[in-house]
Design a protein around this motif. Structure first.
Motif, PDB file in Angstrom:
ATOM      1  N   GLY A  83       4.514  15.755   0.896  1.00  0.00           N
ATOM      2  CA  GLY A  83       5.807  15.194   1.276  1.00  0.00           C
ATOM      3  C   GLY A  83       5.735  13.676   1.215  1.00  0.00           C
ATOM      4  O   GLY A  83       4.738  13.109   0.740  1.00  0.00           O
ATOM      5  N   VAL A  84       6.769  13.011   1.717  1.00  0.00           N
ATOM      6  CA  VAL A  84       6.769  11.545   1.622  1.00  0.00           C
ATOM      7  C   VAL A  84       5.606  10.936   2.402  1.00  0.00           C
ATOM      8  O   VAL A  84       5.026   9.929   1.989  1.00  0.00           O
ATOM      9  CB  VAL A  84       8.112  10.935   2.070  1.00  0.00           C
ATOM     10  CG1 VAL A  84       9.205  11.270   1.061  1.00  0.00           C
ATOM     11  CG2 VAL A  84       8.512  11.377   3.475  1.00  0.00           C
ATOM     12  N   GLY A 111       7.492  15.764  -2.359  1.00  0.00           N
ATOM     13  CA  GLY A 111       8.519  15.091  -1.574  1.00  0.00           C
ATOM     14  C   GLY A 111       8.900  15.791  -0.289  1.00  0.00           C
ATOM     15  O   GLY A 111       9.535  15.206   0.576  1.00  0.00           O
ATOM     16  N   GLY A 112       8.524  17.080  -0.189  1.00  0.00           N
ATOM     17  CA  GLY A 112       8.764  17.798   1.063  1.00  0.00           C
ATOM     18  C   GLY A 112      10.228  17.866   1.442  1.00  0.00           C
ATOM     19  O   GLY A 112      11.092  18.068   0.592  1.00  0.00           O
ATOM     20  N   SER A 138      16.839   6.305  -2.506  1.00  0.00           N
ATOM     21  CA  SER A 138      16.991   7.659  -1.979  1.00  0.00           C
ATOM     22  C   SER A 138      15.600   8.290  -1.989  1.00  0.00           C
ATOM     23  O   SER A 138      14.741   7.903  -2.791  1.00  0.00           O
ATOM     24  CB  SER A 138      17.924   8.477  -2.873  1.00  0.00           C
ATOM     25  OG  SER A 138      17.256   8.880  -4.043  1.00  0.00           O
ATOM     26  N   PRO A 139      15.351   9.246  -1.084  1.00  0.00           N
ATOM     27  CA  PRO A 139      14.023   9.871  -1.064  1.00  0.00           C
ATOM     28  C   PRO A 139      13.606  10.394  -2.440  1.00  0.00           C
ATOM     29  O   PRO A 139      12.448  10.248  -2.836  1.00  0.00           O
ATOM     30  CB  PRO A 139      14.181  10.995  -0.042  1.00  0.00           C
ATOM     31  CG  PRO A 139      15.206  10.483   0.910  1.00  0.00           C
ATOM     32  CD  PRO A 139      16.181   9.710   0.041  1.00  0.00           C
ATOM     33  N   ASP A 140      14.530  11.030  -3.174  1.00  0.00           N
ATOM     34  CA  ASP A 140      14.194  11.545  -4.508  1.00  0.00           C
ATOM     35  C   ASP A 140      13.672  10.439  -5.427  1.00  0.00           C
ATOM     36  O   ASP A 140      12.683  10.610  -6.119  1.00  0.00           O
ATOM     37  CB  ASP A 140      15.432  12.200  -5.151  1.00  0.00           C
ATOM     38  CG  ASP A 140      15.434  13.707  -4.952  1.00  0.00           C
ATOM     39  OD1 ASP A 140      14.333  14.289  -4.841  1.00  0.00           O
ATOM     40  OD2 ASP A 140      16.538  14.296  -4.905  1.00  0.00           O
ATOM     41  N   GLU A 141      14.379   9.280  -5.426  1.00  0.00           N
ATOM     42  CA  GLU A 141      13.966   8.157  -6.282  1.00  0.00           C
ATOM     43  C   GLU A 141      12.609   7.615  -5.846  1.00  0.00           C
ATOM     44  O   GLU A 141      11.741   7.312  -6.662  1.00  0.00           O
ATOM     45  CB  GLU A 141      15.015   7.039  -6.226  1.00  0.00           C
ATOM     46  CG  GLU A 141      16.316   7.402  -6.909  1.00  0.00           C
ATOM     47  CD  GLU A 141      17.463   6.443  -6.556  1.00  0.00           C
ATOM     48  OE1 GLU A 141      18.420   6.393  -7.327  1.00  0.00           O
ATOM     49  OE2 GLU A 141      17.396   5.762  -5.500  1.00  0.00           O
ATOM     50  N   LEU A 143       5.131   8.966  -7.193  1.00  0.00           N
ATOM     51  CA  LEU A 143       4.377   9.947  -7.969  1.00  0.00           C
ATOM     52  C   LEU A 143       3.864   9.315  -9.268  1.00  0.00           C
ATOM     53  O   LEU A 143       2.709   9.496  -9.657  1.00  0.00           O
ATOM     54  CB  LEU A 143       5.289  11.144  -8.264  1.00  0.00           C
ATOM     55  CG  LEU A 143       4.638  12.501  -8.475  1.00  0.00           C
ATOM     56  CD1 LEU A 143       3.688  12.859  -7.329  1.00  0.00           C
ATOM     57  CD2 LEU A 143       5.717  13.573  -8.596  1.00  0.00           C
ATOM     58  N   ALA A 144       4.736   8.545  -9.910  1.00  0.00           N
ATOM     59  CA  ALA A 144       4.349   7.878 -11.167  1.00  0.00           C
ATOM     60  C   ALA A 144       3.215   6.897 -10.914  1.00  0.00           C
ATOM     61  O   ALA A 144       2.267   6.803 -11.704  1.00  0.00           O
ATOM     62  CB  ALA A 144       5.560   7.160 -11.774  1.00  0.00           C
TER      63      ALA A 144
END
Lengths: 109, 1010
Positions: B179-180, B206-207, B220-223, B229-230
């Motif tokens: 997760g984050v 990202g959980g 945003s959490p997704d971004e 991750l990258a």
């Protein structure tokens, strides 16, 4: 899955390489000993919650027996030392005292 | 009804349709669905039945904590029961079947239990099945066995079609949970240069954050997850694995990861699961939090779901579990579910907030969307059988009266969130009670300790307690830095990312809804959904005197199901604490044990199956034996021929033929498996005097002596022939199974007791092939080999007498010949280098043809020795037998002061003349005594069983004598020669046998000494 340092080959050995050998520094009683002495030698074992001195064999490694001083409650290892002694050497006792002041185990402290 | 929404679903690909079946019905879903989300999309809310009452059960969660939605997955050799629909990724052709019902999910006979539930309270099994005693065997046990077990076991005839493997990995920092918090902890730890392994149990990173909203560093959490991750992927010192669950944390930084490599692509070549066996210097537990259910009547009806899970289904998979939803909560977080449902076009009827003051900013937002919020209200009861139909609403602070009813088809509930503390707790990390959040969280002062006495697990993010995004990010950043430092690295001094989320009002602990619910409601308020444990059951246990949470768990079965109480534990112990008038921390938690969720037996086994399960040891003559009819018998890790069976023969026929031929003509035995230990050094004789009961130091070079070895407890542990090679060197033969054990025994005494003695021990068992050439014609065949080669060792009785050995040439071979006999025949055991073993064997077979040579196996070996009254370690001994019991006093030196076991053999019980002693046994009618049968004497013992006076230790049919022969241990046996003793068999017959001398054949020993 403990990791113990083998004092002979110098490897930090995973428990899968080791075989446990029970309590350390047993004094052998043979012919001529009393029933109580024999009973103590064969059957009476320490079972402490805390400092314990044990025998281990680096069975899937160099094959040597050695001793470990560790805490059975926290799994902390105070040190390992060679098998050819009848009690923990001074540096091991000091290492235990540094972490567990006032410790005692059988006749050692 | 539950259905797919027109929009949303961040994890599904609507362009890729997938077809699957559930209980034989074909359904459709999308790539990215879980089985649970796809079933919901097909309006299949009910997914199984509970264990005890067979109540209808729907999915309640969206992840690993799911207790209800367990299915049997796959078919045939790939069938597996109890798979959680919530963690099963959907694939084309998936076949699932629900469990725990008969004849089908909708109509189930076992559901009658629910109407009997008043008579099936906690501890029912213990109370009911005690009386009357005979009922247990004939009535209770058969019924319980039939109804026991969850799911269906795979077909016993089929072998798992998949393969599995183990990975062994060392890393500086292991981060469990992607997760984050886990991503941030991994990132800062890796920035120090430490090797980092990050594992995540789902297929996605990202959980919960992308579902729950807020921002991190303005993204945003997704971004933020994609960006981080990258960054991690670009670092050489970071390994990332999705679909890999942290299964357990063990001593000194050992951890198990469970990677589901191909569960979603069955049949693809490669392993299905991979077990990661990890050694980490530091472990970061970033495992998040799990939402708690609320305890109200009917909280188990399909359609009642955790609020967070309902939100997951909408946002992640574009599915709504219902059309008319009631939300019940004691915290602000559940308002997010109401808001998301409303925005997705679902009717949110009410938010029942147990807190009188209600919620904060999120509540305002909900009201702004037109959702009715009722503070201080509670669910009195959910009505409906296989689906939620009506909700009756009451005040939280009452007993459940003055109700109002609304029609609804789904309930979202939230009792607050509990950190997943399993990875912290597995190896001894302690917890503290956090009153504000009503949960247990890791106590930073009492982590699990490593070999150095310092903590080796750091909790990060909501696994550590914080639930708000800003606190979560700061906590995870600190945890990553702390782990890197403890692993010996210095993390860069970077700023923690800034999380931002809406402010929340404090939650309020609600353990029962309504607070003083009357008993009819408590009897329908579930704590453990899978095992059917209700509030009333835990209260009953407390009334009956159960105070310890561990005892209550076992009495009620709370938390003992396959989900191990992930949803039920905290609620259950809060009820227990209340019933005991104790504080929750005083009652404490049950122990968290690995694995986190069940892992497959295949993964545990890994590659160790079939031929590689255990190595098979083969002698140099193995292939010859295999080609010549060997019926194999495992002896330790060795395979030895039991008999050499000829075409058209039974094994029994073959044994009888071999037994007779060896006594009359010539037999060959592959004895290579016998242990051979070299004991060498100036103190070797002294050492062997301590190990054997008899005197070995007086043995002359060139001679052999049979010896017995005892443990320090006095019991016989091994036997064999010792040959003295020269003044400093002995060769000790051990039993086939004893070579490694006795070698270890010798090393132990040399290293730990007599470390100043000058002795070395080497195990040379596999360096030699050893062949026993046995029978009246044994000398002839060997002399023929010598004649053919034009000379060789003198094998005459004068040059090589019984119990001596010589080195030299036999035929074309370098040989050491021992005149020893385990058969009572003229016998040479000949050792040749292992590389020449097969050639020597073939030469003997060839030269032996004119003498009627036949190879023989272990059964003939046994029969021949039993005919002679020779003992066999493991038959006549079982760890409680001393040499004196076996009439072997002649092999115990009276001259020695000491040997291992001598003092123990003086103990009163060892010297007792009532000990069972070795005798021969001859059945009155010549039949064969059953192996292991007990001899019975006069009278009965305290249990009403007949008194036992002995037992059979070896029993065979002797073709040479034409009758059954046996050996046994009988009380006062040697004094009772000629008496008849009775042996009741398990077949109902009683066998009668006469006590005789154990030597049945050639009592004078004339045949071996020629």
């Amino acid at each position: 899955m403990l990791i113990l340092h083998c004092p002979y080959c110098g490897v930090d050995a995973d428990e899968t390489e080791l075989a446990a050998g029970g309590e350390a520094h047993l004094k052998r009683f043979g012919p001529g000993s009393s029933d109580d002495e024999l009973h103590g030698y064969l059957f009476t074992r320490e079972n402490p919650k805390g400092v314990h001195l044990e025998r281990w064999r680096h069975a899937s490694g160099c094959g040597k027996w050695f001793h470990a001083a560790r805490c059975t409650a926290t799994l902390e290892v105070f040190g390992t030392y060679k098998a050819q002694v009848s009690g923990p050497p001074q540096e091991i006792r000091d290492a235990i005292s540094a972490k567990r002041p006032g410790w005692s185990w059988r006749e050692f402290s | 009804m539950s259905t797919r929404l027109a929009k949303q679903g961040r994890l599904i690909d609507r362009s890729k349709q997938v077809t699957f079946t559930f209980n034989g019905t074909t359904m459709r879903g999308f790539e990215g669905d879980t089985l649970a989300s796809a079933l919901l999309a097909n309006d299949q809310m009910m997914m199984g039945r509970s264990f005890k009452y067979h109540r209808p059960r729907g999915v309640v969660a969206s992840g690993a904590e799911e207790p209800n939605a367990l299915v049997g997955l796959g078919e045939g050799a790939r069938f597996e029961p109890n798979q959680r629909a919530t963690t099963t990724e959907l694939f084309d052709g998936l076949k699932a079947a629900s469990q725990n019902h008969w004849p089908n999910l909708d109509f189930d006979i076992g559901a009658v239990n629910t109407y009997l539930s008043r008579f099936l309270p906690a501890g029912f099994y213990y109370k009911m099945f005690i009386h009357p005693a005979p009922f247990w065997k004939h009535v209770y046990e058969p019924i319980i066995r039939r109804s026991a077990g969850l799911g269906k076991a795979p077909d016993r005839e089929l072998v798992d079609a998949d393969t599995y493997e183990h990975f062994h990995v060392h890393t500086d920092v292991l981060v469990i949970g992607g997760g984050v918090a886990g991503l941030q902890a991994a990132k800062v730890a890796a920035s120090s240069g430490a090797r980092v392994l990050l594992i995540e149990q789902t297929a996605h990173w990202g959980g919960r954050a992308p579902v729950d909203g807020g921002t991190i560093d303005g993204l945003s959490p997704d971004e933020w997850v994609s960006r981080t991750l990258a960054e991690l992927e670009a670092m050489d010192n970071v390994t990332l694995r999705a679909r890999t669950m942290g299964a357990g944390v063990y001593d000194h930084g050992y951890a198990l990861g469970y990677e589901r490599v191909a569960d979603h692509t069955p049949g693809v070549p490669g392993p299905r699961h991979r077990l990661w066996r990890i050694r980490a210097k530091q472990i970061v537990s970033a495992t998040g939090a799990i939402e708690r259910p609320l305890s109200f009547a009917g909280n188990d009806v399909p359609g009642v779901m955790l609020a967070g899970a309902m939100r997951d289904y909408v946002v992640n998979w574009g599915v709504t579990p219902g059309q008319r939803v009631v939300v019940a909560t004691n915290n602000d977080d559940a308002y997010r579910t109401a808001i998301i449902l409303k925005q997705a076009g679902v009717d949110v009827l009410r938010i029942l907030d147990a807190r009188k003051e209600g919620g904060g900013a999120l509540a305002d937002e909900a009201r702004g969307l037109g959702i009715r919020v009722d503070p201080g209200k509670a669910i009195a009861k959910v009505k409906g059988g296989k689906r939620v139909k009506k909700i009756s609403i009451c005040n939280q602070d009452g007993v459940g009266g003055a109700r109002e009813e609304v029609e609804a088809d789904a309930v979202a509930m939230s009792g607050g969130w509990s950190p997943v503390v399993h990875m912290w707790s597995h190896c001894g990390g302690k917890l503290i009670w956090d009153r504000a959040n009503a949960h247990f969280r890791p106590d930073p002062d009492r982590p699990p300790l490593g070999a150095d006495g310092k903590g080796f697990v750091v909790a990060a993010g909501s696994a550590n307690g914080p639930l708000a995004l800003d606190q979560v990010m700061a906590d995870a950043d600190a945890a990553g830095k702390a782990a890197a430092k403890a692993a010996g690295f210095a993390a860069k001094r970077t700023k923690a990312p800034e999380g931002a989320a809406m402010a929340e009002n404090a939650m309020e602990a609600v353990w029962l809804m309504p607070a003083n619910a009357e008993v009819q409601l408590r009897m329908k308020s579930w704590l453990d959904f899978q095992n059917d444990v209700k509030v009333s059951d835990v209260q009953l246990a407390a009334r009956e005197g159960y105070e310890s949470v561990e005892h209550t768990k076992r009495y009620t079965t709370l938390g003992m199901a396959t989900d191990q109480g992930k949803l039920s534990n905290i609620n259950g112990l809060a009820i227990l604490a209340d019933a005991l008038n104790a504080d929750i921390p005083q009652v404490g938690t049950t122990t968290f044990r690995p694995p986190y969720t069940p892992i497959s037996m295949g993964a545990i086994g890994g590659e160790a199956r079939g031929e590689v399960f255990q190595p098979v040891r083969k002698t140099p003559i193995y292939d010859w034996s295999n080609a010549n009819g060997a019926d194999w018998e495992p002896v330790g890790q060795w395979r030895r021929p039991f008999a050499y069976v000829r075409p058209g023969e039974s094994v029994h026929d073959a044994v009888n033929r071999e037994v007779k031929n060896t006594r009359e003509n010539l037999g060959l035995l592959d004895a290579s498996t016998l242990g051979k230990l070299i004991v060498k050094g100036p103190d070797a004789g002294k050492f062997l005097d301590m190990l054997y009961t008899n005197m070995m130091s007086t043995l002359k070079p060139g001679k052999c002596r049979y010896g017995l070895m005892c443990s320090e407890n006095g019991f016989l542990i091994d036997d064999g022939v010792v040959a003295r090679i020269d003044e400093d060197t002995f060769l000790c033969h051990t039993t086939t199974g004893g070579a490694e054990r006795i070698h270890g025994h010798m090393e132990e005494w040399l290293q730990t007791e007599w470390w100043d003695w000058k002795v070395y021990v080497a195990n040379v068992t596999e360096q030699y092939a050893q062949i026993a050439v046995v029978g009246p014609k044994a000398r002839k065949v060997l002399e023929k080999l010598n004649a053919k080669a034009g000379g060789g060792m003198d094998l005459s009785a004068e040059a090589l007498p019984f119990m001596e050995w010589r080195d030299g040439r036999i035929g074309e071979f370098d040989a050491r010949a021992y005149r020893i006999s385990f058969s009572g025949e003229l016998s040479y055991e000949i050792a040749v280098p292992a590389s020449q073993g097969l050639a020597f064997w073939e030469a003997l077979v060839d030269a032996g043809k004119e003498f009627g040579v036949m190879p023989y196996g272990t059964e003939t070996l046994h029969i021949l020795r039993a005919e002679k009254g020779f003992i066999m370690i493991g038959d006549e001994t079982d760890g409680t037998v001393i040499p004196q019991d076996l009439g072997l006093g002649w092999a115990i030196s009276k001259k020695k002061d000491d040997y291992l076991g001598k003092r123990a053999q003086e103990r009163s019980h060892m010297a007792d003349r009532d000990r069972w002693k070795l005798v021969g046994l001859e059945t009155v009618d010549g039949s064969v005594l059953p192996d292991g049968a007990y001899a019975v004497g006069e009278g009965v013992n305290a249990n009403g069983q007949r008194n036992m006076i002995g037992r059979v230790t070896s029993t065979y049919y002797s073709a040479n004598l034409g009758r059954g022969i046996a050996m046994g241990l009988i009380q006062h046996g040697p004094d009772r020669m000629g008496e008849i003793v009775e042996f009741p068999g398990t077949d109902g017959k009683t066998y009668k046998a006469k006590i005789v001398d154990p030597v049945f054949y050639d009592k004078e020993g004339a045949k071996q000494n020629v």
